[in-house]
Write a protein that holds these residues in place. Sequence first.
Motif: not given
Length: 303
Positions: A207-213
Motif C-alpha cells: 500500500g506504500g510507505l508506512r512510518q511507525v514511531t
Amino acid sequence: MDRFETMRLFVRIVERRSFTLAASDLDLPRSTATQAIKRLETRLGVRLLQRTTRHVSPTLDGEAYHRRCVAILADIEDAEAAFVDARPTGMLRVDMHGTLARTFVLPALPEFLARYPGLRVHLGEGDRWVDLVREGVDCVLRVGDLHDSSMVGRRLAMLEEVTCASPDYLARHGTPQSLADLDGHVAIGFLSTATGSIIPLEFMEAGGLRQVTLPSVVSVAGAETNTALARLGLGLTQVPRYHVAADLAAGRLVEVLPDLPPRPSPVSLLYPQSRQLSPRVRVFIDWVSETFRARAGDGVRMS
C-alpha cells in the motif's frame, strides 16, 4: 603574487572570514596574505575588508568585488579544464561520514591519488551539518534526502536499509512478523541532524510507505553509537545494510521484517551553488561514482 592569485586569496578570505585560515588553505604565510590584500586595496583605491581581532568581513565594495572575482576565476578554471592535459592540483577538502569513508572511499583512495598526483586530500569526518563556504570545504558526501537548496547535489547511489535488533532483544520482546506485531517494541531513537527530532521507522509495503514511531529508551545522534546500542539489545533500529553486514553475518544482529524493508537511502555529493565546479571536485565526483559503481550489488544500488 599575480592578480589572479590575489583574487583567489581574496575570495578565500571572504569565504573563511579569516586571513590566517585562508593563508593556510593556500599554503601562504599570513604576512604574505596581509600584504597582498593591502596592495590590492591600494591599487583599487577602496577598502575591501573590515578587520577586527576575531572577524573579517567584506565591505559593500568588497562584496561587489568578490562576486566579480568568483565569476572571473570560474571562467579561468573552465578554460583550463577544457584542455586534455590539464591536471587538477592543490588541496581537496571533503567531508563525509566515517563508516561510509572506511567502507567505500578509503580502500580505493590510493588509486585516486596515484591517478592525480598533483592533488592532496583532507578528509573531514562527521554527521553534523557543514558550512562548506565558511569552513573551506570543497564538497561533502552525505546519506539521506537533500534539503539544503543552497547546495548543488549529485546522486551517486542508493544504499539498501535494514531493520534489525540483537538476538537478546528479540528473545525478550519477540520477533515481529508484521507491523501489527511492533506493538510493545521499543526503538533506538535516531535524531535527525536537520530537525533534531527522532526519525520514525519506515516500512515499504504494497500500500506504500508506512512510518511507525516506537517509544525509545535511548536516543542518539551518531550512527556508530546507534549500531552499538542495537548490539547491546536496547531496541530495534534501521541502518544501511553495509553498516551492519558483518554483524548480521556473525549473528550479533538479526534482520527483522525483511519483506517490509525501509526505503533505500540516497548517497549524494554536494557542493555550494556559489562556487563553480572546480577541476578538483569534478574529478573526485567522477572517481567516487566509479567507486560506488564497483560495489553495486553489495547493498548498493546505482541511482
